[in-house]
Design an enzyme around this catalytic site. Structure first.
Site, mmCIF file in Angstrom:
data_model
loop_
_atom_site.group_PDB
_atom_site.id
_atom_site.type_symbol
_atom_site.label_atom_id
_atom_site.label_comp_id
_atom_site.label_asym_id
_atom_site.label_seq_id
_atom_site.Cartn_x
_atom_site.Cartn_y
_atom_site.Cartn_z
ATOM 1 N N CYS A 44 5.195 11.827 12.224
ATOM 2 C CA CYS A 44 4.277 12.807 12.797
ATOM 3 C C CYS A 44 2.850 12.652 12.316
ATOM 4 C CB CYS A 44 4.753 14.203 12.450
ATOM 5 S SG CYS A 44 6.279 14.581 13.281
ATOM 6 N N THR A 76 -26.595 -10.728 8.251
ATOM 7 C CA THR A 76 -27.280 -10.282 7.043
ATOM 8 C C THR A 76 -26.358 -9.430 6.185
ATOM 9 O OG1 THR A 76 -29.355 -10.294 8.237
ATOM 10 C CG2 THR A 76 -29.294 -8.986 6.221
ATOM 11 N N ASN A 126 0.807 -1.221 0.000
ATOM 12 C CA ASN A 126 0.000 0.000 0.000
ATOM 13 C C ASN A 126 0.842 1.273 0.000
ATOM 14 O OD1 ASN A 126 0.526 -1.304 2.536
ATOM 15 N ND2 ASN A 126 -0.589 0.332 3.541
ATOM 16 N N GLY A 150 -13.750 -3.078 -0.890
ATOM 17 C CA GLY A 150 -14.532 -2.270 -1.817
ATOM 18 C C GLY A 150 -14.029 -0.849 -1.991
ATOM 19 N N HIS A 151 -13.695 -0.204 -0.868
ATOM 20 C CA HIS A 151 -13.446 1.243 -0.970
ATOM 21 C C HIS A 151 -12.112 1.582 -1.624
ATOM 22 C CE1 HIS A 151 -10.663 2.234 2.509
ATOM 23 N NE2 HIS A 151 -10.941 0.973 2.746
ATOM 24 N N GLN A 169 -4.764 -3.837 -2.417
ATOM 25 C CA GLN A 169 -4.274 -2.766 -3.290
ATOM 26 C C GLN A 169 -4.147 -3.201 -4.741
ATOM 27 O OE1 GLN A 169 -3.979 0.308 -2.516
ATOM 28 N NE2 GLN A 169 -4.013 0.225 -0.276
#
Ligand code: FES
Lengths: 276, 389
Positions: B324, B236, B150, B199-200, B178
């Site tokens: 950071c 579900t 990634n 999915g995203h 990825q």
């Protein structure tokens, strides 16, 4: 991403007094590339020992740059005696506050200032006092003790937030905790030495755990478990009733039986099913 | 100000076609796909259509696809399933550069009775395969290696490794979160047993993922509950999102060529031009075997969070492996595993593109970024040192 105040953002985007004063009266350098932030502070005094000019260079995140910029603004026009009173809290307050995880940026400002003043006074830069506690960030016990009292810290997390110690591999956490306990005058109950587990005791514990913790639960689902043998850390069992042959049997063994036994007996146990 | 979104390895915009496909499932098609009556059967039908599309993208059969809630759930499901199926094997191999979904589970397992080996990588993020093969043993239950990294986009030769692993009767899982949608994946004659996707990362919404489980692979569910997903994942189904994922999978197949031509060219342009205009900058990762959309560049002697915030002022979104930004004090575990020096690791920036990026956007970044870097370097004490020698 962090929640920075508008003042932090403004000082980050338009930092005041960036640069180096070539013929400076005082120079203070702290931090390193490995640590992820560093600050070089230089100042020039007038004939009355007031700070006439001050400049900084910073490698670091937005709050490190903003803290440095704020520091230089705070210092301008101050006498050395007044400058000595400037603390990291003054820097943070000037910026309307910093995220707690970023307090070390303001601490870095205070440290650079102390060094720069020491440099002007000709105080020899002494070797780091004390003994390194945090290898990752090169922080000593003396520095940690000082931070504990200066900033009223009470947790390892806060020590990391303010002076970074403990923020890397974590190997030093225990020692930091000890220092905190000392500072707070606490004593920790000594951890009792685990009694050496004899084979007889282990067997008895396994039996007890099966009876008390495991069998009742399995029986509720119409199953049962029987201890066949114990060989070192291998616990051989057979499943009965609804449990045997049920597709979830392996899950039950691993997730329930083995977990319980490890919890109540010794963590090294491995449960295996034997078929008769 | 216009937003230029170059952080598609973090998440992607939901494609308009995906939204269109989802909306009816939030309105009229609200039935439970497990119910018997007509309206519910329509929902079940859409669910199966989505399954077929995801299967098509991978070149597998629909029965081999299980819908989950995310990539992390898919990874966890696969790893636990393999370990439970082989209860007397206690060894697990993965790599040092995995996503936390696999890496942290590996660390958890090593604290809980398993032997876990983390394969090292070289300075370009390429796997140390000799080390890897040396560590396979009769006790090894499972190997899990990511397909594409990634942070750097580096590709692992998972197909080849899977074949070697399979010969020894060991289960092979890959976190392909990825890779799916960015490079062609044909699983038909692959030796990979399980594959996780999310999915995203391919223009479907967040909160839906899938796991491919090769037919015949021993499996036990992670989410124990109802008989949904043929008893392989209780609960579900998130119907609207699953349908969205199906549509996104079909779109990804359509865009595959553009990803590997147009997107790749844009990425290459961005990378070459930035390196040409900015001194002391270098690529992290394997430039040869790499996702077409990703470039990870280190700008020496400055810090990543500062770069991101200044880019944010210009409307440019990217991410950084600096300490950071993550709230920890150490730079990314991937860059550290690669041995990227501190001078560079703190100043790394990842740009990840998608088919929705335009050439004008890339030109804008190329034009604006050099000044940002120069500004921060002017403030850096180390840059001064380097300049004056
Ligand atoms: S030694 Fe302190 S964090 Fe590593």
């Amino acid at each position: 991403m962090w929640e920075y105040t508008d003042k932090v953002k403004e000082h980050f985007l338009n930092p005041r007094n960036v640069g180096v004063i070539e013929d400076a009266d005082g120079v203070g350098e702290v931090g390193s590339l490995a640590c992820g932030d560093a600050l070089k502070l230089t100042f020039k005094l007038d004939e009355n020992e007031r700070i006439k000019d001050v400049k900084f260079q910073t490698f670091g995140c937005a709050s490190a740059i903003a803290s440095s910029s704020a520091l230089t603004e705070l210092l301008k026009g101050k006498s050395l005696a007044e400058a000595e009173q400037v603390t990291n809290d003054d820097i943070a307050n000037y910026l309307g506050g910093l995220p707690r995880e970023k307090m070390h940026c303001s601490v870095m400002g205070q440290e650079a200032l102390e060094k720069a003043i020491a440099c002007y006074r000709g105080v020899p830069v002494e070797e780091k006092e004390g003994e390194i506690v945090c290898e990752c960030f090169g922080v000593t016990d003396v520095e940690i003790r000082r931070a504990l009292t200066d900033h009223h810290l009470a947790t390892v997390e806060d020590v990391t937030n303010f002076i970074k110690a403990g923020g890397g591999c974590g190997n030093c956490h225990e020692r930091i905790e000890k220092l905190i306990d000392e500072a707070l005058g606490r004593e920790r109950a000594p951890v009792p030495k685990p009694r050496k587990m004899t084979n007889i005791r282990k067997l008895r514990l396994i039996e007890e755990t099966l009876e008390r913790e495991i069998q009742p639960a399995l029986k509720k689902d119409g199953g049962d478990i029987e201890l066949v043998d114990v060989d070192g850390n291998r616990v051989l069992v057979s499943l009965r009733g609804a449990c045997s042959g049920c597709s979830a049997a392996q899950v039950t063994l691993r997730e329930f039986v083995e977990k319980k036994l490890r919890e109540f007996v010794v963590p090294e146990l491995v449960v295996e099913e034997v078929c008769e | 100000m216009k937003t230029i979104y170059l952080d598609n390895n973090a998440t992607t915009a939901v494609a308009p076609e995906v939204v269109d496909a989802m909306l009816p499932c939030l309105r009229e098609f609200y039935g439970n796909p497990s119910s018997m009556y007509g309206p519910a059967r329509q929902v079940a039908h859409r669910l199966e259509e989505a399954r077929a599309r995801v299967a098509d993208l991978l070149g597998v059969s629909p029965a081999e696809i299980i819908f989950t809630s995310c990539g992390t759930e898919s990874d966890s499901t696969a790893i636990w399933a393999a370990l439970r199926a082989n209860p007397d094997k206690r060894h697990f191999i993965t790599s040092r550069v995995e996503h936390p979904a696999v890496k942290n589970l590996g660390e958890y397992l090593s604290r809980n009775g398993y032997r876990v080996t983390f394969m090292p990588v070289d300075s370009r993020g390429r796997p140390d395969l000799d080390f890897f093969y040396d560590h396979l043993s009769d006790d090894t239950a499972l190997v899990s290696l990511m397909w594409a990294n990634n942070e750097t986009g580096t590709l692992f030769p998972v197909e080849e490794v899977a074949r070697q692993v399979k010969e020894r009767g060991i289960v092979f899982h890959t976190d392909a979160v990825q890779a799916v949608g960015k490079i062609p994946i044909r699983m038909a004659d692959s030796a990979i047993d399980m594959l996780a996707l999310s999915g995203h990362k391919l223009h479907a919404p967040k909160g839906v993922g899938a796991l491919y489980v090769r037919k015949g692979t021993k499996f036990s569910p992670f989410m124990i509950g109802g008989h949904q997903e043929s008893g392989r994942r209780g609960g579900t189904e998130n119907v609207a999102s699953v349908v969205g994922l199906g549509r996104a999978a079909a779109l990804a197949a359509d865009h595959m060529e553009a990803e590997n031509t147009r997107v790749r060219q844009l990425r290459d342009k961005l990378e070459t031009e930035l390196l040409r205009r900015i001194p002391n900058a270098m690529i992290n990762g394997d430039p040869e075997h790499r996702l077409p959309n990703t470039t990870n560049i280190s700008f020496e002697y400055i810090e990543g969070e500062s770069i991101l915030l200044m880019m944010d002022e210009l409307g440019i979104c990217a991410s950084s492996g600096s300490a950071c930004t993550s709230g920890s004090l150490e730079p990314s575990h991937v860059l550290r595993a690669m041995g990227v020096p501190f001078t560079a690791a703190h100043g790394s920036v990842r740009f990840s593109l998608s088919v929705y990026n335009t050439e004008a956007e890339i030109d804008y970044v190329i034009e604006k970024l050099p000044a940002v870097i120069a500004r921060l370097r002017d403030m850096s004490p180390f840059w001064q040192q380097v300049q004056t020698g």
